[in-house]
Design a protein around this motif. Structure first.
Motif, PDB file in Angstrom:
ATOM      1  N   VAL A 190      -0.173   0.302  -4.073  1.00 23.81           N
ATOM      2  CA  VAL A 190       0.870  -0.080  -3.216  1.00 23.81           C
ATOM      3  C   VAL A 190       0.901  -1.487  -2.518  1.00 23.81           C
ATOM      4  N   SER A 191      -0.359  -2.006  -2.258  1.00 24.33           N
ATOM      5  CA  SER A 191      -0.492  -3.392  -1.842  1.00 24.33           C
ATOM      6  C   SER A 191       0.174  -4.305  -2.717  1.00 24.33           C
ATOM      7  N   ARG A 192      -0.263  -4.012  -4.123  1.00 27.86           N
ATOM      8  CA  ARG A 192       0.398  -5.140  -4.926  1.00 27.86           C
ATOM      9  C   ARG A 192       1.806  -5.179  -5.013  1.00 27.86           C
ATOM     10  N   ILE A 193       2.547  -3.796  -4.963  1.00 28.62           N
ATOM     11  CA  ILE A 193       4.000  -3.950  -5.126  1.00 28.62           C
ATOM     12  C   ILE A 193       4.458  -4.415  -3.555  1.00 28.62           C
ATOM     13  N   ALA A 194       3.813  -4.214  -2.589  1.00 27.54           N
ATOM     14  CA  ALA A 194       4.097  -4.744  -1.253  1.00 27.54           C
ATOM     15  C   ALA A 194       4.460  -6.455  -1.555  1.00 27.54           C
ATOM     16  N   ARG A 195       3.245  -6.780  -2.077  1.00 23.90           N
ATOM     17  CA  ARG A 195       3.384  -8.372  -2.321  1.00 23.90           C
ATOM     18  C   ARG A 195       4.579  -8.792  -3.421  1.00 23.90           C
TER      19      ARG A 195
END
Length: 438
Positions: A190-195
């Motif tokens: 989720v943090s990755r797709i947020a970036r």
């Protein structure tokens, strides 16, 4: 502002409460079963064993003897019917009090036993006794004794509380330490797709969020966002095609209209020339925006050469309006960009200076930056951002399309550069565009 819900409560607090309640119910069931299976009645308190062991010593002949310690005296005061037998592994033994004849057969053989809890069936439970092995300074003793009585219910509850509290503390620590780590690890995607989402803007169309790195429960949300991005891209493409087609289709009738206005004998018709020119300029600027979005052609740029061409092309127009234009090269650093778009930017800035009262225009080249300075009335600080909005005009005029400065901002954004508005030292305005390292 509404605060976003956190996963800490559903993933840490709620499971912790559930674990605690589960433990309570489980131990309650175990206690109920233990009490049900047991026939009921008091037991000899096992706490007498350490007190008795402390009071047993060896005599000079190596046998066992009982010494009246303060703890033993206190225990005897609480239980006047106290009795016990202590025996070592060598067969030596010592007796204190009156041992019931029921246990006579065990004397001399206690060392064969290690644990027992016995009681008789009826009050006053004089036969209730406990057998335990205890390590002492004189060796290991096996003790059979009778003393104060305790009910099973209290003993079980005390024992279960002693067990349940450490287990609950362990579960608490596990929930507070391990669960956040598990959550962070599980939601790393989720943090990755947020970036990835932070990098999506109007200039990076066609990009989608990765679905391979998120949990299955969140994948539908990511797919929904990607579908929304796809629809936005489709809508943007349709809009751009419409603007391009409309601009292309307008060029021919506008050119025909301009020629007819110029050739007209009527003064009223010829007065429309400015409006026709404004319409033509707006059409060309719309086409410029479309070309910038879809047909950008980066190449090596010589800023000084671009400045010289600009001044040469714009000089007749400036002079025709009673003004002057000059070029000042203070530094020259080659860079990469769309030369045609950059020239259009500078032309718009010079045209803007002329339209707003500037008579003397100076174009400066400073490395990879350009400045266009005029001696007009200037732009108030409160308006310096709004002038870049489409169709915004600082003052009501009959000329200008309101797209020139917007085109300047769009071109600089496409090149990763910036545009600034400053006050000229002698009054007027300085537009500075900086291509940076592009």
């Amino acid at each position: 502002m509404t605060r976003s819900p956190s996963l800490k409560r559903p993933l840490i607090v709620y499971p912790l409460v559930f674990h605690f309640l589960t433990l309570l119910v489980s131990f309650a069931i175990l206690i109920a079963i233990a009490l049900r299976v047991d026939s009921g009645g008091p037991y000899t308190d096992e706490q007498i064993i350490p007190i008795i062991a402390q009071a047993v010593e060896r005599d000079a002949a190596g046998g066992l003897t009982v010494v009246m310690t303060p703890d033993l005296a206190d225990l005897r005061g609480k239980a006047p019917d106290l009795w016990f037998v202590a025996e070592d592994d060598g067969g030596a033994s010592v007796v204190f009090g009156r041992v019931p004849e029921h246990y006579a057969s065990l004397l001399g053989r206690l060392s064969d036993l290690s644990y027992a809890q016995m009681r008789d069936r009826v009050a006053p439970h004089d036969l209730a006794a406990v057998i335990r092995r205890e390590n002492t300074d004189i060796g290991t003793l096996t003790i059979l004794g009778h003393g104060p009585l305790s009910e099973l219910g209290f003993m079980v509850v005390f024992a279960t509380n002693t067990i349940i509290l450490p287990i609950f503390i362990l579960l608490t620590l596990t929930s507070l330490v391990v669960t956040p780590w598990i959550v962070r690890r599980s939601l790393a995607g989720v943090s990755r797709i947020a970036r990835e989402a932070e990098g999506i803007n109007a200039d990076s169309r066609g990009r989608r969020l990765s679905e391979a790195y998120v949990p299955q429960e969140i994948a539908p949300l990511v797919r929904a966002v990607n579908d929304a991005l796809r629809r936005l891209d489709d809508g943007y493409e349709r809009q751009q095609r419409f603007i391009a087609s409309a601009s292309h289709e307008l060029r021919t009738p506008i050119a025909i209209l301009a020629s007819k206005v110029d050739a007209a004998d009527s003064t009223a018709v010829r007065a429309l020339a400015l409006d026709v020119q404004r319409l033509a300029t707006m059409t060309e600027q719309l086409l410029d925006l479309h070309r910038l979005e879809n047909n950008r052609q980066d190449e090596a740029i010589d800023p000084a050469e671009v400045g010289r061409r600009l001044v040469g092309d714009m000089a007749p127009l400036v002079i025709a309006n009673g003004g002057s234009i000059s070029l000042d090269v203070l530094g020259n650093e080659p860079c990469i960009g769309d030369a045609a778009a950059l020239e259009r930017v500078l032309m718009n800035l010079v045209q803007n200076a002329i339209d707003h009262g500037g008579t003397n225009v100076v174009v400066r080249v400073l490395g990879t930056a350009f400045e266009v300075e005029d001696d007009g009335p200037g732009i108030p600080p409160t308006e310096r951002e709004r002038v870049f909005e489409p169709f915004h005009r600082l003052r009501p005029r009959t000329t200008g399309s309101g797209l020139g400065l917007n085109l300047v901002r769009e071109v600089m954004d496409q090149h990763g550069g910036r545009v600034e508005i400053r006050d000229a030292p002698g009054g007027g305005t300085v537009f500075r565009i900086d291509l940076g390292t592009v």
